[in-house]
Design a protein around this motif. Structure first.
Motif, PDB file in Angstrom:
ATOM      1  N   PRO A 175       0.946  -1.226   0.100  1.00 51.53           N
ATOM      2  CA  PRO A 175       0.053  -0.168   0.106  1.00 51.53           C
ATOM      3  C   PRO A 175       0.676   1.215   0.032  1.00 51.53           C
ATOM      4  N   VAL A 176       0.435   2.294  -0.499  1.00 49.60           N
ATOM      5  CA  VAL A 176       1.162   3.661  -0.519  1.00 49.60           C
ATOM      6  C   VAL A 176       0.172   4.503   0.286  1.00 49.60           C
ATOM      7  N   THR A 177      -0.909   4.801   0.045  1.00 48.91           N
ATOM      8  CA  THR A 177      -1.673   6.085   0.725  1.00 48.91           C
ATOM      9  C   THR A 177      -2.160   5.573   1.973  1.00 48.91           C
ATOM     10  N   ASP A 178      -2.874   6.420   3.031  1.00 51.11           N
ATOM     11  CA  ASP A 178      -3.295   5.948   4.162  1.00 51.11           C
ATOM     12  C   ASP A 178      -4.693   5.160   4.078  1.00 51.11           C
ATOM     13  N   ARG A 179      -5.387   5.332   2.995  1.00 52.89           N
ATOM     14  CA  ARG A 179      -6.517   4.771   2.716  1.00 52.89           C
ATOM     15  C   ARG A 179      -6.193   3.426   2.087  1.00 52.89           C
ATOM     16  N   GLU A 180      -5.191   3.231   1.337  1.00 52.83           N
ATOM     17  CA  GLU A 180      -4.650   1.925   0.896  1.00 52.83           C
ATOM     18  C   GLU A 180      -4.246   0.881   2.166  1.00 52.83           C
ATOM     19  N   GLU A 181      -3.561   1.524   2.993  1.00 53.65           N
ATOM     20  CA  GLU A 181      -2.853   1.030   4.218  1.00 53.65           C
ATOM     21  C   GLU A 181      -4.134   0.161   4.846  1.00 53.65           C
ATOM     22  N   ARG A 182      -5.061   1.098   5.260  1.00 53.83           N
ATOM     23  CA  ARG A 182      -6.289   0.622   6.014  1.00 53.83           C
ATOM     24  C   ARG A 182      -7.005  -0.662   5.167  1.00 53.83           C
ATOM     25  N   ALA A 210       2.697   0.921   9.498  1.00 56.17           N
ATOM     26  CA  ALA A 210       2.642   2.097   8.754  1.00 56.17           C
ATOM     27  C   ALA A 210       3.593   3.259   9.063  1.00 56.17           C
ATOM     28  N   ALA A 211       3.928   3.417  10.304  1.00 56.46           N
ATOM     29  CA  ALA A 211       5.111   4.423  10.957  1.00 56.46           C
ATOM     30  C   ALA A 211       6.440   3.571  10.520  1.00 56.46           C
ATOM     31  N   LYS A 212       6.560   2.373  10.928  1.00 56.44           N
ATOM     32  CA  LYS A 212       7.818   1.842  10.808  1.00 56.44           C
ATOM     33  C   LYS A 212       8.134   1.677   9.373  1.00 56.44           C
ATOM     34  N   VAL A 213       6.987   1.334   8.648  1.00 58.58           N
ATOM     35  CA  VAL A 213       7.554   1.180   7.166  1.00 58.58           C
ATOM     36  C   VAL A 213       7.863   2.490   6.498  1.00 58.58           C
ATOM     37  N   ASP A 214       7.259   3.417   6.917  1.00 59.31           N
ATOM     38  CA  ASP A 214       7.684   4.902   6.250  1.00 59.31           C
ATOM     39  C   ASP A 214       9.124   5.160   6.896  1.00 59.31           C
TER      40      ASP A 214
END
Length: 555
Positions: free
Chosen positions: A168-175, A421-425
């Motif tokens: 996923p790339v965007t926040d929506r995609e991550e969810r 998400a934060a760790k992947v960033d």
């Protein structure tokens, strides 16, 4: 040894790809032996009798196949059983036979039976083929060994996986991605929870020890690639007195794999973001040095900058590429990064990677077409659709269950899917693109609550007296070369062979390395700190399509 065709080289290399590039670690740490003591590994279990017979399939006349039963739970060795499928390529000189040579092609989740059938006599030097029965077996939960499946049938699994992005790339995609992983975990648990919970690498090692006894060998001779180096280390820790010879190629960080006490992402600990970044840097450097007449990307500008611009363009507007069969395939930023990562395993195919990236760069508008007077990299170059077909991009997605089976009971993951998400960033900041792709490895297991109390997570310092041969490739995208010496240092007598080259493992890449492996397996002789070159450097030989290889089982 007889020379191998470039097609065989690429087919062989694909077998060491990480099984289902989507996968990774485990929500709950598997326990080490009480008090941190090394388990004995000794099991009181019936040794199976192997009834070898013909293998089903065209062109398999040189092989023999069988199925045997082993304990599902080694704590109950005379209870329920699990079927293990295996095959062997008999020694060509039985009078000089040393014994059997067991193999594991990586993964986890890589099929041992089909892989050996596909590689056949191209896998080892002729001296090895003459002196050993080469044996491949499907680890429990994989292939012909009571496979772990996550859906009712392959069609449903493929339909589900077709909706899952590479990352996923965007926040929506991550969810949405986390929701998909929760669905996958629940489905795997429903259909194969019991099989997965007994599929630790330690149990695969115990299975291999029963198979060793079944073929009549007093000690084990073994070659393991990639994840197979974890299996080798596990076997030696459980059965140190039963090791005759081990070739361990493309080593993992064994402590990082199990990750006991760590809250790092499995995708950070496995080093693949770092390895891929370094190897891609080599691709870009060698492309620039080769020049426009050999590498098309260099006719568009600095190769690394062109690819960076292409990623940015695809992130904004994915492409729809027509395929030779009339269908279309979507290629966006995640798909492009995943495709590059796959190609990095096999330097003989970097010519096709070059043309694919150059085509994507122009079609996405990241750069303009090359000047009319620029030298062409290849006359009559295939279309982008044809290149994607050759890359296996339009093929069915491989099954995930077998790979999840061992990973999700062997490795530790953070335990909180919402922390990813934060760790992947952060990982992507350190290793752009590949950090985001590999950082999500393991999140599937956050939703798969399977544990195996027989799993082994250390201690990893070995006690076997047998010499082992540890092999590392200088620029390996999947198991970084930096892991090689620390892995070797855990063994009382490890000899290190460095292959000065690129790609993942030595299969099909170096006649020099093949000869060193043969000398060690036959005579138990190896020179520490030896080096070998690869047979063909990137961009110096004819380009080889990766697609035929990627349509084979990946490991």
């Amino acid at each position: 040894m007889t020379s191998r065709s470039t097609t065989t080289r690429v087919r062989a290399a694909a077998l060491t790809l990480t099984a289902a590039l989507l996968l990774g670690g485990l929500p709950t740490a598997a326990a080490a032996a009480p008090g941190g003591e090394r388990p004995t590994g000794q099991v009181d279990a019936p040794v199976p009798r192997i009834a070898w017979g013909p293998c089903e399939g065209v062109g398999l006349e040189q092989f023999e196949c069988a199925r045997v039963e082993v304990p599902t739970d080694y704590d109950r060795p005379r209870g329920r059983t699990t079927t293990i499928g295996l095959t062997r390529l008999p020694a060509t000189d039985p009078a000089q036979r040393v014994g059997s040579l067991f193999t594991n092609f990586g993964g986890p989740g890589g099929p041992g039976v089909e892989s050996l059938h596909l590689l056949g006599g191209s896998l080892f030097d002729d001296d090895v083929l003459a002196r050993f029965d080469v044996i491949g077996f499907d680890p429990r939960a994989v292939g012909t060994s009571d496979p772990a499946t996550c859906f009712r049938d392959a069609a449903r699994e493929q339909a589900f996986l077709a909706t899952v992005p590479a990352f996923p790339v965007t926040d929506r995609e991550e969810r949405r991605y986390l929701g998909q992983m929760a669905t996958l975990g629940a489905s795997c648990t429903l259909f194969s929870g019991d099989r997965i919970s007994h599929s630790s690498t330690a149990n695969v090692a115990r299975d291999m020890d029963l198979l060793r006894q079944a073929v009549g060998d007093e000690q084990l001779s073994y070659v393991g690639y990639s994840y197979g180096t974890l299996l080798g280390a596990t076997y030696a820790a459980l059965f140190p007195d039963r090791v005759r010879a081990m070739v361990l190629d493309g080593t993992v960080d064994v402590e990082g794999w199990s990750g006991v006490g760590s809250d790092e992402l499995f995708g950070t600990r496995n080093g693949q973001a770092a390895g891929a970044t370094e190897t891609f840097g080599e691709f870009a450097r060698l492309c620039a040095e080769a020049g426009p007449s050999v590498c098309a990307l260099s006719s568009l500008g600095d190769p690394a900058e062109v690819v960076e611009a292409t990623y940015a363009a695809l992130r904004e507007a994915p492409l729809t590429i027509p395929m030779p069969d009339g269908s279309t395939v979507r290629v966006g930023y995640p798909e492009a990064v995943a495709l590059v990562f796959s190609y990095l395993y096999e330097p003989a195919a970097w010519g096709d990677l070059d043309l694919t990236l150059a085509g994507l760069a122009v079609l996405s508008g990241a750069v303009g077409p090359p000047a009319a007077d620029a030298p062409a990299a290849r006359s009559a170059a295939p279309s982008l659709g044809e290149l994607l077909r050759r890359a296996g991009y339009a093929q069915d997605y491989p099954s995930l269950g077998g790979a999840l089976a061992s990973l999700c009971v062997d490795a530790t993951t953070p335990g909180d899917p919402w922390s990813y998400a934060a760790k992947v960033d952060a990982l992507d900041e350190q290793y752009p693109h590949f950090g985001r792709f590999r950082g999500w490895v393991g999140v599937q297991c956050e939703f798969l609550p399977a544990t195996d109390r027989d799993a082994f997570t250390g201690p990893w310092d070995q006690t076997t007296d047998a010499p082992v041969l540890v092999v590392g490739t200088r620029f390996d995208p999947a198991t970084p070369y930096a892991f090689t010496q620390p892995y070797a240092d855990r063994w009382p007598d490890a000899r290190v062979l460095t292959v000065e080259g690129w790609g993942h493992t030595i299969i099909g890449k170096s006649v020099c390395a093949d000869a060193a492996v043969a000398r060690y397996l036959v005579d138990l002789e190896a020179t520490d700190a030896a080096t070998c070159a690869q047979d063909v450097a990137p961009f110096q030989g004819p380009p080889v399509p990766l697609g035929e290889a990627l349509r084979l089982p990946v490991a």
